[in-house]
Write an enzyme that holds these catalytic residues in place. Structure first.
Site, PDB file in Angstrom:
ATOM      1  N   GLY A 172       3.863   5.265   6.872  1.00 38.46           N
ATOM      2  CA  GLY A 172       3.433   5.592   5.686  1.00 38.46           C
ATOM      3  C   GLY A 172       3.702   4.276   4.588  1.00 38.46           C
ATOM      4  CG  ASN A 173       0.653   2.119   3.973  1.00 41.50           C
ATOM      5  OD1 ASN A 173      -0.281   2.389   3.385  1.00 41.50           O
ATOM      6  ND2 ASN A 173       1.071   2.010   5.301  1.00 41.50           N
ATOM      7  N   GLY A 217       7.731  -2.262   7.424  1.00 42.28           N
ATOM      8  CA  GLY A 217       8.632  -2.161   8.369  1.00 42.28           C
ATOM      9  C   GLY A 217      10.291  -1.834   7.628  1.00 42.28           C
ATOM     10  CB  SER A 247       2.181  -1.971   3.435  1.00 44.67           C
ATOM     11  OG  SER A 247       1.436  -1.274   4.484  1.00 44.67           O
ATOM     12  CD  GLU A 280      -2.698   0.628   7.936  1.00 44.88           C
ATOM     13  OE1 GLU A 280      -3.902   0.029   7.728  1.00 44.88           O
ATOM     14  OE2 GLU A 280      -2.614   1.188   8.836  1.00 44.88           O
ATOM     15  CG  HIS A 330       1.511   8.758   9.185  1.00 48.92           C
ATOM     16  ND1 HIS A 330       2.411   7.647   9.764  1.00 48.92           N
ATOM     17  CD2 HIS A 330       0.443   8.086   9.023  1.00 48.92           C
ATOM     18  CE1 HIS A 330       1.799   6.484   9.654  1.00 48.92           C
ATOM     19  NE2 HIS A 330       0.570   6.677   9.189  1.00 48.92           N
TER      20      HIS A 330
END
Length: 227
Positions: free
Chosen positions: A30-31, A48, A76, A78, A99
């Site tokens: 997630g971010n 991470g 991230s 993403e 998620h």
């Protein structure tokens, strides 16, 4: 770094802790990010690192081309997804990627969430579509997500998770919570009967009312209730 950017680093850090304890994510997955108004900068969580160990200084500041402006950590993975949404949606100032279990289950089934609840219609619009599958962290995923998202408040990423957007971090967080609740209701309702979908004119009326009058109070109420 500007005072505004420092303020948004603090906000992203605090929201990351809330997201991590909300049940919407697991571990380091997630971010989230926030766009700094008028500065063409985005503050995003690092890659991470466990949310419980993060500090404000770990937040990464990017320009709209993905160049790191400030921060010692890697952004991230993403970040392409976040930046693509900001470029496509000038109304969006916060992006959250989660998620959560039920919404992810529907993403795996490639099954969109129709507008079955009033709060979903208000905060998202005419349901939550599923973006075409692409590998996490790629520009292909970013393009697929933007295309499926359109002008809505959320999108499911096939075989992956959820993206919720908002005019601030509180709203993006609220959207992700409502999407997960709606996914649960949809799955359960489908077990006992045929879920009734709100008609398009009602969805539009609910969405318009939320955007034009109700939303500020709604965001404040969710923020208070979540503390």
């Amino acid at each position: 770094m500007t005072v505004a950017a420092e303020k948004y680093k603090e906000q992203v850090y605090k929201m990351g802790l809330r997201m991590a304890t909300s049940g919407l994510v697991t571990g380091t997955w997630g971010n989230l990010s926030a766009r700094v108004p008028k500065e063409n900068l985005v503050v995003i969580t690092p890659s991470g690192l466990p949310y419980a160990t993060l500090q404000v200084r770990d937040m990464v500041v990017l320009d709209m081309n993905g160049r790191v402006v400030e921060g010692e950590r890697r952004p991230s993975t993403e970040f392409h997804l976040h930046l693509a949404i900001y470029r496509a949606r000038p109304d969006v100032y916060a992006v959250m990627h989660t998620h959560s279990v039920f919404a992810s289950a529907l993403a795996v089934a490639r099954k969109p969430i129709p507008p079955i609840l009033e709060d979903l219609a208000q905060t998202v619009g005419d349901g939550v579509p599923v973006a075409s599958y692409a590998r996490a962290g790629t520009e292909e995923l970013a393009r697929a997500a933007v295309e499926a998202l359109g002008n809505r408040g959320a999108v499911l990423l096939a075989n992956h998770g959820v993206v919720g957007v908002g005019r601030n971090l509180e709203e993006a967080f609220m959207v992700c919570q409502i999407v997960e609740k709606s996914a649960k209701v949809y799955v359960w309702a489908d077990l006992v009967g045929k879920p009734a979908i709100l008609p398009p004119d009602e969805v539009q009326a609910l969405r318009d009312s939320y955007l034009n009058s109700y939303s500020q109070a709604a965001v404040r109420n969710y923020a208070v209730n979540d503390r």
